[in-house]
Design a protein around this motif. Structure first.
Motif, mmCIF file in Angstrom:
data_model
loop_
_atom_site.group_PDB
_atom_site.id
_atom_site.type_symbol
_atom_site.label_atom_id
_atom_site.label_comp_id
_atom_site.label_asym_id
_atom_site.label_seq_id
_atom_site.Cartn_x
_atom_site.Cartn_y
_atom_site.Cartn_z
ATOM 1 N N GLU A 162 -32.002 29.048 -35.774
ATOM 2 C CA GLU A 162 -30.997 29.471 -34.801
ATOM 3 C C GLU A 162 -31.624 29.716 -33.430
ATOM 4 O O GLU A 162 -31.068 29.337 -32.401
ATOM 5 C CB GLU A 162 -30.287 30.726 -35.316
ATOM 6 C CG GLU A 162 -29.429 30.444 -36.543
ATOM 7 C CD GLU A 162 -28.984 31.701 -37.279
ATOM 8 O OE1 GLU A 162 -28.168 31.567 -38.198
ATOM 9 O OE2 GLU A 162 -29.457 32.800 -36.931
ATOM 10 N N VAL A 163 -32.788 30.355 -33.430
ATOM 11 C CA VAL A 163 -33.488 30.588 -32.162
ATOM 12 C C VAL A 163 -33.865 29.260 -31.520
ATOM 13 O O VAL A 163 -33.743 29.087 -30.302
ATOM 14 C CB VAL A 163 -34.743 31.461 -32.377
ATOM 15 C CG1 VAL A 163 -35.571 31.549 -31.090
ATOM 16 C CG2 VAL A 163 -34.337 32.870 -32.820
ATOM 17 N N ALA A 164 -34.314 28.314 -32.325
ATOM 18 C CA ALA A 164 -34.657 26.988 -31.799
ATOM 19 C C ALA A 164 -33.438 26.345 -31.143
ATOM 20 O O ALA A 164 -33.538 25.738 -30.073
ATOM 21 C CB ALA A 164 -35.192 26.098 -32.930
ATOM 22 N N THR A 165 -32.270 26.501 -31.772
ATOM 23 C CA THR A 165 -31.034 25.954 -31.206
ATOM 24 C C THR A 165 -30.688 26.637 -29.892
ATOM 25 O O THR A 165 -30.348 25.983 -28.899
ATOM 26 C CB THR A 165 -29.870 26.130 -32.203
ATOM 27 O OG1 THR A 165 -30.170 25.407 -33.401
ATOM 28 C CG2 THR A 165 -28.567 25.613 -31.622
ATOM 29 N N VAL A 166 -30.760 27.955 -29.870
ATOM 30 C CA VAL A 166 -30.404 28.714 -28.668
ATOM 31 C C VAL A 166 -31.322 28.382 -27.499
ATOM 32 O O VAL A 166 -30.867 28.214 -26.358
ATOM 33 C CB VAL A 166 -30.444 30.228 -28.965
ATOM 34 C CG1 VAL A 166 -30.347 31.040 -27.679
ATOM 35 C CG2 VAL A 166 -29.299 30.612 -29.903
ATOM 36 N N LEU A 167 -32.627 28.295 -27.754
ATOM 37 C CA LEU A 167 -33.593 28.082 -26.677
ATOM 38 C C LEU A 167 -33.880 26.612 -26.401
ATOM 39 O O LEU A 167 -34.540 26.280 -25.413
ATOM 40 C CB LEU A 167 -34.901 28.815 -26.995
ATOM 41 C CG LEU A 167 -34.802 30.347 -27.122
ATOM 42 C CD1 LEU A 167 -36.160 30.931 -27.453
ATOM 43 C CD2 LEU A 167 -34.248 30.954 -25.838
#
Length: 201
Positions: A162-167
């Motif tokens: 999810e963090v990879a998607t957000v950033l």
């Protein structure tokens, strides 16, 4: 991992965020449901990073942008969080100096119940007031990228994917930044604990 698998957090049986956003294209007032579902968590996260006043502005602008761009929402995501958090993350980056000042102020005062709670999980050996100040000082010293990853996971409660998607970065980069940030925090908090123990003697 597919968007649906990674972000499927809409309660079972409830209308998906994607469906609400799609409906709001014809009934704009329906977008208020997206606001009601996600504003508490988003404001909590932004306030932890920037303080309440700045968080109000960031959250308001996040939903203003989201409303204007709702026609570009990717229906593959049943949960709107990756979309909203990505907008918010970009806005928070613009406040990097404000965020750093926020942590430095907390480091001086040692008063922040949110930081105290996280600090207890990082190193339970140190009393809450001391760790709160130490953790804030350590966060102020992190790079923007490392801080984003650490706090999206610790305070945003997102997964690596999810963090990879957000950033917009690879999962491997998320892992390396998180490892570096945690190592820095452990070192700083351990040093603070030693200093605190010596001062108590």
């Amino acid at each position: 991992m597919s968007p649906t698998a990674s972000w499927a957090r809409v309660p079972e049986g409830a209308e998906s965020d994607a469906s609400v956003v799609r409906r709001s294209l014809h009934e704009p007032a329906d977008f208020g449901e997206i606001f009601r579902r996600h504003v508490p968590a988003l404001h909590r996260y932004a306030a932890r990073r920037l303080g309440p006043a700045e968080a109000d502005d960031v959250v308001a602008e996040t939903f203003h942008i989201a409303f204007r761009k709702r026609h570009r929402y990717d229906p593959a995501y049943p949960d709107a969080r990756p979309w909203l958090w990505r907008i918010a993350a970009n806005l928070i980056r613009r406040h990097h100096r404000t965020e750093t000042r926020h942590y430095r102020a907390l480091a001086r005062t040692g008063v922040d119940p949110v930081l105290e709670g996280h600090a207890d999980r990082v190193d339970a050996r140190v009393d809450a007031d001391s760790v709160s100040a130490s953790l804030a000082a350590s966060l102020a010293g992190l790079s923007k990228g490392d801080r984003d990853v650490l706090l999206l996971i610790a305070w945003g409660e997102l997964t690596y994917e999810e963090v990879a998607t957000v950033l917009g970065i690879p999962v491997g980069t998320v892992r390396s930044r998180l490892h570096r940030a945690r190592k820095r925090l452990r070192t700083d908090l351990s040093a603070s604990a030693v200093h605190h123990e010596e001062g108590a003697r």
